[in-house]
Motif scaffolding. Structure first.
Motif, short mmCIF file in Angstrom:
data_model
loop_
_atom_site.label_atom_id
_atom_site.label_comp_id
_atom_site.label_asym_id
_atom_site.label_seq_id
_atom_site.Cartn_x
_atom_site.Cartn_y
_atom_site.Cartn_z
N GLY A 157 -44.95 -43.31 -1.14
CA GLY A 157 -45.83 -44.46 -0.93
C GLY A 157 -47.20 -44.05 -0.42
N THR A 158 -47.22 -43.06 0.49
CA THR A 158 -48.49 -42.57 1.03
C THR A 158 -49.33 -41.88 -0.04
OG1 THR A 158 -47.42 -42.23 3.19
CG2 THR A 158 -49.52 -41.13 2.83
N LEU A 159 -48.68 -41.09 -0.89
CA LEU A 159 -49.38 -40.43 -2.00
C LEU A 159 -49.95 -41.45 -2.97
CD1 LEU A 159 -47.00 -37.41 -2.78
CD2 LEU A 159 -49.31 -37.31 -1.81
N CYS A 160 -49.20 -42.52 -3.21
CA CYS A 160 -49.66 -43.61 -4.07
C CYS A 160 -50.91 -44.24 -3.47
CB CYS A 160 -48.56 -44.65 -4.22
SG CYS A 160 -48.94 -46.00 -5.36
N SER A 198 -62.25 -58.63 2.33
CA SER A 198 -61.13 -59.57 2.35
C SER A 198 -59.87 -58.89 1.81
CB SER A 198 -61.45 -60.80 1.49
OG SER A 198 -62.62 -61.44 1.95
N PHE A 199 -60.06 -58.10 0.76
CA PHE A 199 -58.97 -57.39 0.11
C PHE A 199 -58.25 -56.46 1.09
CE2 PHE A 199 -58.08 -53.91 -3.29
CZ PHE A 199 -56.76 -54.33 -3.42
N ILE A 200 -59.00 -55.75 1.94
CA ILE A 200 -58.38 -54.76 2.84
C ILE A 200 -57.61 -55.42 3.99
CG2 ILE A 200 -59.92 -52.85 2.28
CD1 ILE A 200 -60.46 -54.35 5.62
N ILE A 201 -57.74 -56.72 4.14
CA ILE A 201 -56.92 -57.42 5.15
C ILE A 201 -55.44 -57.24 4.82
CG2 ILE A 201 -56.28 -59.70 6.05
CD1 ILE A 201 -59.23 -60.45 5.92
N CYS A 202 -55.12 -57.16 3.53
CA CYS A 202 -53.73 -56.89 3.12
C CYS A 202 -53.28 -55.52 3.63
CB CYS A 202 -53.61 -56.95 1.60
SG CYS A 202 -53.88 -58.59 0.90
N ASP A 203 -54.18 -54.53 3.60
CA ASP A 203 -53.85 -53.20 4.12
C ASP A 203 -53.64 -53.23 5.63
OD1 ASP A 203 -53.99 -51.70 1.70
OD2 ASP A 203 -56.16 -51.85 1.78
N ILE A 204 -54.38 -54.10 6.31
CA ILE A 204 -54.25 -54.23 7.76
C ILE A 204 -52.85 -54.71 8.12
CG2 ILE A 204 -55.05 -55.51 9.79
CD1 ILE A 204 -57.85 -55.55 8.44
N PHE A 205 -52.39 -55.74 7.43
CA PHE A 205 -51.06 -56.29 7.74
C PHE A 205 -49.94 -55.43 7.16
CE2 PHE A 205 -53.65 -59.92 8.83
CZ PHE A 205 -52.99 -60.42 9.94
N TYR A 217 -45.32 -49.94 -0.37
CA TYR A 217 -46.58 -49.33 -0.79
C TYR A 217 -46.60 -49.13 -2.30
CZ TYR A 217 -48.04 -48.17 4.01
OH TYR A 217 -48.44 -48.22 5.32
N ILE A 218 -45.48 -48.62 -2.84
CA ILE A 218 -45.42 -48.36 -4.29
C ILE A 218 -45.54 -49.67 -5.08
CG2 ILE A 218 -43.94 -47.54 -6.16
CD1 ILE A 218 -42.84 -45.47 -4.09
N LEU A 219 -44.79 -50.69 -4.66
CA LEU A 219 -44.83 -51.98 -5.35
C LEU A 219 -46.22 -52.63 -5.26
CD1 LEU A 219 -41.44 -53.62 -4.28
CD2 LEU A 219 -42.06 -52.78 -6.56
N ARG A 220 -46.78 -52.62 -4.05
CA ARG A 220 -48.06 -53.31 -3.83
C ARG A 220 -49.23 -52.55 -4.43
NH1 ARG A 220 -51.99 -53.50 0.18
NH2 ARG A 220 -50.93 -51.84 1.33
N ILE A 221 -49.34 -51.26 -4.08
CA ILE A 221 -50.49 -50.49 -4.51
C ILE A 221 -50.41 -50.15 -5.99
CG2 ILE A 221 -51.76 -48.34 -4.15
CD1 ILE A 221 -50.81 -48.46 -1.20
N LEU A 272 -51.54 -59.80 -1.75
CA LEU A 272 -51.13 -60.82 -0.78
C LEU A 272 -49.74 -61.38 -1.12
CD1 LEU A 272 -52.02 -62.49 1.70
CD2 LEU A 272 -53.04 -64.14 0.12
N VAL A 273 -49.53 -61.65 -2.40
CA VAL A 273 -48.25 -62.19 -2.85
C VAL A 273 -47.12 -61.19 -2.60
CG1 VAL A 273 -46.92 -62.88 -4.90
CG2 VAL A 273 -49.23 -63.78 -4.55
N GLU A 274 -47.39 -59.90 -2.84
CA GLU A 274 -46.36 -58.88 -2.62
C GLU A 274 -45.95 -58.83 -1.15
OE1 GLU A 274 -44.46 -55.20 -1.58
OE2 GLU A 274 -46.42 -55.87 -0.85
N LEU A 275 -46.93 -58.91 -0.25
CA LEU A 275 -46.63 -58.88 1.18
C LEU A 275 -45.78 -60.08 1.59
CD1 LEU A 275 -50.02 -57.77 2.79
CD2 LEU A 275 -47.92 -56.44 2.65
N ILE A 276 -46.10 -61.24 1.01
CA ILE A 276 -45.37 -62.47 1.35
C ILE A 276 -43.95 -62.45 0.80
CG2 ILE A 276 -45.27 -64.97 0.98
CD1 ILE A 276 -48.37 -64.93 0.98
#
Length: 416
Positions: A25-28, A124-131, A152-156, A185-189
């Protein structure tokens, strides 16, 4: 909670599998900064890639505000002195500050309307990275780090595909970032939140005393990260104020490999960190010096290998990867690679200084380097243009290396 969520949450996972998923996930995540730039450069050209570059640089600085260095503190909070709700509430505050900070920063750089809009959207986009970082820390607390890697893999991976496809169809940076943001955002939710809800009593509440204490405890970690990222941004800011968007693109293209050098060097060094700490705390000075010498030798040999490889093949490879002509950029490219090699040495020295319990000096060193870089940049970029921007970054990294090495030697000599 779906059957998939229940299965993933309840399955037994070994330490090896936990680490493997998180590493993937980190490499992704690490590859994304390169890939998105490649997409934009190929499909929209160097001018629009310059717009993307400055928006990305501002957003990365704001990301340090959003994270605020809480990851390490949160993971180490095994007694849960602060509830997950406290961390969640803090992230809401830091996200708002990051978004506002991005607007102020964009205004200070006098960005035009298009660049300003893209920068605001990217912040605004990086707010997803924050959460995502907040949720990942919670998974790690619960010994479910593999969930972070999968997320990480699914979202990124997902928003990379969305970004590329929408860029190809619409030829619009704004639409592509917007759709990637919505997907993220949808992936996090849908993926992360059900796990978090099961693991934590999540609610937003403003316990002012606790939140202020969190800010206080995490501030040293935050400010170090913020200052080091700001040093990286100083040449980019100067290019934005004095040169064209296409030059911004070229600088970011040749800068990217220098950051990758540090990442790979850390893969080599981090497994040896425990051994170094053990030798220091056992007062085994002789073997401590041997291990440190071994680490520096590996780092130096790796740096030489990378530098020679980049001197021979770096520019042709980047031209193929990004589809641009980089004739005349070899000198600043090699200067930045040299700075990247110093950055990896600095990362190692910061680890060692932490082991020696001299980490309080790291912040002061970075602030001195920031001041030196900021003072030099206008003269260097006015006199030498693009090359001057590269030299400025090298000067900043060289300052950090020299000061850290002096403190390292002094502390070592004081040790009986």
């Amino acid at each position: 909670m779906t059957k998939i969520h229940k299965y993933l949450l309840n399955r037994e996972v070994s330490l090896k599998e936990n680490t493997l998923w998180f590493t993937m996930g980190t490499l992704c995540s690490s590859a994304t900064s390169v890939l998105l730039m490649v997409y934009v450069t190929h499909l929209l050209g160097v001018d629009e890639a310059g717009v993307y570059s400055i928006a990305y640089s501002i957003a990365q600085l704001m990301l340090t505000i959003g994270w605020f260095g809480t990851r390490q503190f949160q993971v180490s909070d095994v007694e849960e002195e602060y509830s997950f709700s406290d961390y969640f509430t803090m992230k809401i505050i830091t996200s708002c500050i990051a978004l506002l900070g991005g607007l102020i920063y964009a205004g200070m750089l006098h960005l035009n309307a298009h660049k300003f809009m893209i920068t605001f959207l990217y912040c605004s986009f990086i707010i997803c990275d924050i959460f995502a970082d907040l949720f990942s820390a919670r998974f790690q607390q619960e010994d479910r780090l593999y969930l972070s890697g999968i997320s990480y893999i699914l979202r990124i991976g997902g928003y990379n595909v969305i970004f590329l496809v929408s860029l190809f169809i619409f030829r619009s940076l704004f639409i592509s970032i917007l759709l990637a943001f919505i997907y993220s955002l949808v992936e996090l939710i849908l993926f992360d939140y059900p796990f978090i809800k099961r693991m934590s009593d999540l609610k937003v509440h403003f316990d002012i005393k606790k939140i202020m204490n969190l800010f206080k405890n995490c501030f040293p970690l935050f400010i170090s990260s913020f200052v080091s990222t700001f040093i990286v941004n100083i040449p980019k800011n100067a290019i934005e104020l004095n040169l064209s968007s296409s030059i911004q693109t070229y600088y970011n293209i040749i800068f990217m490999p220098s950051s990758i050098v540090n990442m790979f060097c850390m893969f080599i060094f981090v497994p040896m960190y425990t051994q170094i700490a053990k030798k220091w705390h056992e007062d085994d000075k002789k073997n401590f010096i041997k291990v440190v010498q071994k680490v520096f030798l590996i780092a130096i040999l790796f740096s030489v290998f990378v530098f020679v490889g980049c001197a021979l093949l770096g520019i042709p490879f980047l031209e193929i990867l990004y589809g641009v002509n980089l004739d005349g950029y070899k000198t600043p490219f090699l200067i930045l690679i040299g700075a990247g090699c110093l950055t990896s040495i600095n990362s190692i020295l910061s680890y060692i200084m932490t082991v020696m319990r001299k980490q309080q000096y790291i912040l002061y060193i970075y602030i001195v380097a920031l001041v030196v870089s900021q003072v030099c940049i206008q003269f260097l970029i006015t006199r030498f243009g693009f090359v001057g921007a590269s030299i400025d970054y090298l000067i900043g990294m060289l300052c950090i290396t020299m000061f850290m090495f002096v403190i390292f030697i002094k502390t070592l000599n004081q040790r009986k």
